[in-house]
Design a protein around this motif. Sequence first.
Motif, PDB file in Angstrom:
ATOM      1  N   ASN A   1       1.138  -1.266   0.104  1.00  0.00           N
ATOM      2  CA  ASN A   1      -0.154  -0.066   0.053  1.00  0.00           C
ATOM      3  C   ASN A   1       0.816   1.246   0.055  1.00  0.00           C
ATOM      4  O   ASN A   1       0.372   1.838  -0.540  1.00  0.00           O
ATOM      5  CB  ASN A   1      -0.847   0.045   1.224  1.00  0.00           C
ATOM      6  CG  ASN A   1      -2.061  -0.832   1.030  1.00  0.00           C
ATOM      7  OD1 ASN A   1      -2.497  -1.331  -0.067  1.00  0.00           O
ATOM      8  ND2 ASN A   1      -2.783  -1.192   2.151  1.00  0.00           N
TER       9      ASN A   1
ATOM     10  N   GLU B   1       3.832   1.413  -1.080  1.00  0.00           N
ATOM     11  CA  GLU B   1       4.589   1.738  -2.560  1.00  0.00           C
ATOM     12  C   GLU B   1       3.494   2.322  -3.492  1.00  0.00           C
ATOM     13  O   GLU B   1       3.705   3.246  -4.367  1.00  0.00           O
ATOM     14  CB  GLU B   1       5.165   0.565  -2.962  1.00  0.00           C
ATOM     15  CG  GLU B   1       6.318  -0.037  -2.122  1.00  0.00           C
ATOM     16  CD  GLU B   1       7.025  -1.480  -2.432  1.00  0.00           C
ATOM     17  OE1 GLU B   1       6.260  -2.191  -3.060  1.00  0.00           O
ATOM     18  OE2 GLU B   1       8.038  -1.814  -1.701  1.00  0.00           O
ATOM     19  N   SER B   2       2.421   1.623  -3.491  1.00  0.00           N
ATOM     20  CA  SER B   2       1.345   2.059  -4.404  1.00  0.00           C
ATOM     21  C   SER B   2       0.818   3.704  -4.392  1.00  0.00           C
ATOM     22  O   SER B   2       0.851   4.319  -5.160  1.00  0.00           O
ATOM     23  CB  SER B   2       0.114   1.278  -4.264  1.00  0.00           C
ATOM     24  OG  SER B   2       0.299  -0.223  -4.584  1.00  0.00           O
ATOM     25  N   THR B   3       0.952   3.808  -2.979  1.00  0.00           N
ATOM     26  CA  THR B   3       0.368   5.384  -2.607  1.00  0.00           C
ATOM     27  C   THR B   3       1.489   6.191  -3.206  1.00  0.00           C
ATOM     28  O   THR B   3       1.263   7.338  -3.890  1.00  0.00           O
ATOM     29  CB  THR B   3       0.182   5.463  -1.048  1.00  0.00           C
ATOM     30  OG1 THR B   3      -0.937   4.638  -0.820  1.00  0.00           O
ATOM     31  CG2 THR B   3       0.088   6.832  -0.786  1.00  0.00           C
TER      32      THR B   3
ATOM     33  N   LYS C   1       0.229  -0.520 -11.314  1.00  0.00           N
ATOM     34  CA  LYS C   1      -0.248  -1.590 -10.589  1.00  0.00           C
ATOM     35  C   LYS C   1      -0.289  -1.019  -9.241  1.00  0.00           C
ATOM     36  O   LYS C   1       0.576  -0.444  -8.430  1.00  0.00           O
ATOM     37  CB  LYS C   1       0.829  -2.790 -10.838  1.00  0.00           C
ATOM     38  CG  LYS C   1       0.831  -3.266 -12.021  1.00  0.00           C
ATOM     39  CD  LYS C   1      -0.254  -4.094 -12.644  1.00  0.00           C
ATOM     40  CE  LYS C   1      -0.041  -4.716 -13.840  1.00  0.00           C
ATOM     41  NZ  LYS C   1      -1.053  -4.763 -14.648  1.00  0.00           N
ATOM     42  N   VAL C   2      -1.502  -1.197  -8.337  1.00  0.00           N
ATOM     43  CA  VAL C   2      -1.707  -0.731  -7.275  1.00  0.00           C
ATOM     44  C   VAL C   2      -2.492  -1.875  -6.688  1.00  0.00           C
ATOM     45  O   VAL C   2      -2.900  -2.976  -7.103  1.00  0.00           O
ATOM     46  CB  VAL C   2      -2.487   0.626  -7.084  1.00  0.00           C
ATOM     47  CG1 VAL C   2      -1.782   1.786  -7.865  1.00  0.00           C
ATOM     48  CG2 VAL C   2      -3.780   0.393  -7.713  1.00  0.00           C
ATOM     49  N   SER C   3      -2.351  -1.914  -5.373  1.00  0.00           N
ATOM     50  CA  SER C   3      -3.102  -2.687  -4.442  1.00  0.00           C
ATOM     51  C   SER C   3      -4.501  -2.703  -4.688  1.00  0.00           C
ATOM     52  O   SER C   3      -5.029  -1.692  -5.019  1.00  0.00           O
ATOM     53  CB  SER C   3      -2.605  -2.599  -2.842  1.00  0.00           C
ATOM     54  OG  SER C   3      -2.978  -1.306  -2.500  1.00  0.00           O
TER      55      SER C   3
ATOM     56  N   GLU D   1      -7.365   0.609  -5.488  1.00  0.00           N
ATOM     57  CA  GLU D   1      -8.006   0.741  -6.981  1.00  0.00           C
ATOM     58  C   GLU D   1      -9.049   2.091  -7.102  1.00  0.00           C
ATOM     59  O   GLU D   1      -8.759   2.525  -8.370  1.00  0.00           O
ATOM     60  CB  GLU D   1      -8.682  -0.478  -7.373  1.00  0.00           C
ATOM     61  CG  GLU D   1      -7.916  -1.655  -7.718  1.00  0.00           C
ATOM     62  CD  GLU D   1      -7.117  -1.401  -9.232  1.00  0.00           C
ATOM     63  OE1 GLU D   1      -7.758  -0.629 -10.133  1.00  0.00           O
ATOM     64  OE2 GLU D   1      -6.075  -1.678  -9.339  1.00  0.00           O
TER      65      GLU D   1
ATOM     66  N   LYS E   1      -6.677   5.051  -7.802  1.00  0.00           N
ATOM     67  CA  LYS E   1      -6.380   5.038  -9.236  1.00  0.00           C
ATOM     68  C   LYS E   1      -7.406   5.421 -10.157  1.00  0.00           C
ATOM     69  O   LYS E   1      -7.004   6.051 -11.071  1.00  0.00           O
ATOM     70  CB  LYS E   1      -5.959   3.518  -9.489  1.00  0.00           C
ATOM     71  CG  LYS E   1      -5.040   3.332 -10.836  1.00  0.00           C
ATOM     72  CD  LYS E   1      -4.775   1.881 -11.222  1.00  0.00           C
ATOM     73  CE  LYS E   1      -4.530   1.826 -12.702  1.00  0.00           C
ATOM     74  NZ  LYS E   1      -4.335   0.368 -13.122  1.00  0.00           N
TER      75      LYS E   1
END
Length: 146
Positions: A38, A40-42, A85-87, A91, A94
């Motif tokens: 989360n 890293e995705s953020t 790519k996100v958790s 989504e 995103k």
Amino acid sequence: MNKQKGFSAIHVVILLIIAGFAFLGYHFYEQSAVKKANAESTSALNNLKTKLDDKMAVASSTPRIGLGAVLNDLATIKTEVSSVKVSECLEPAKESLVKYANTEVNMMTAFAGDRMDTAEDYAEYQTNKSKHESEFAKNLERCKAK
């Protein structure tokens, strides 16, 4: 004295304790992996939003005749946002960022094509931009809270 063969009750208790610790360790490992994903995705989403905002700042100070290269860069950023790519938790954030990028690219394309000529057009752009930007922030916070 007879030697006992097999497992005694103490062996079973020790085995259950070891299994319990293994289960707890795995559970905490999973939680930390999800938090790391989360984070890293953020970070990726925030970096893309910053990149988009920076390019829009450049676009807003570029004459219409020079917007071709800037529009190309904006389209590239929009593609990056769509393909990141996100958790699962992120989504919705995103999707909000994709809508935000679409709003920005569409506005600059309309401006470059001299199709944004009324105050109502600009006001609609500002409303959509603000809506998607606030949705993005809310969705990021919602995922952080989990």
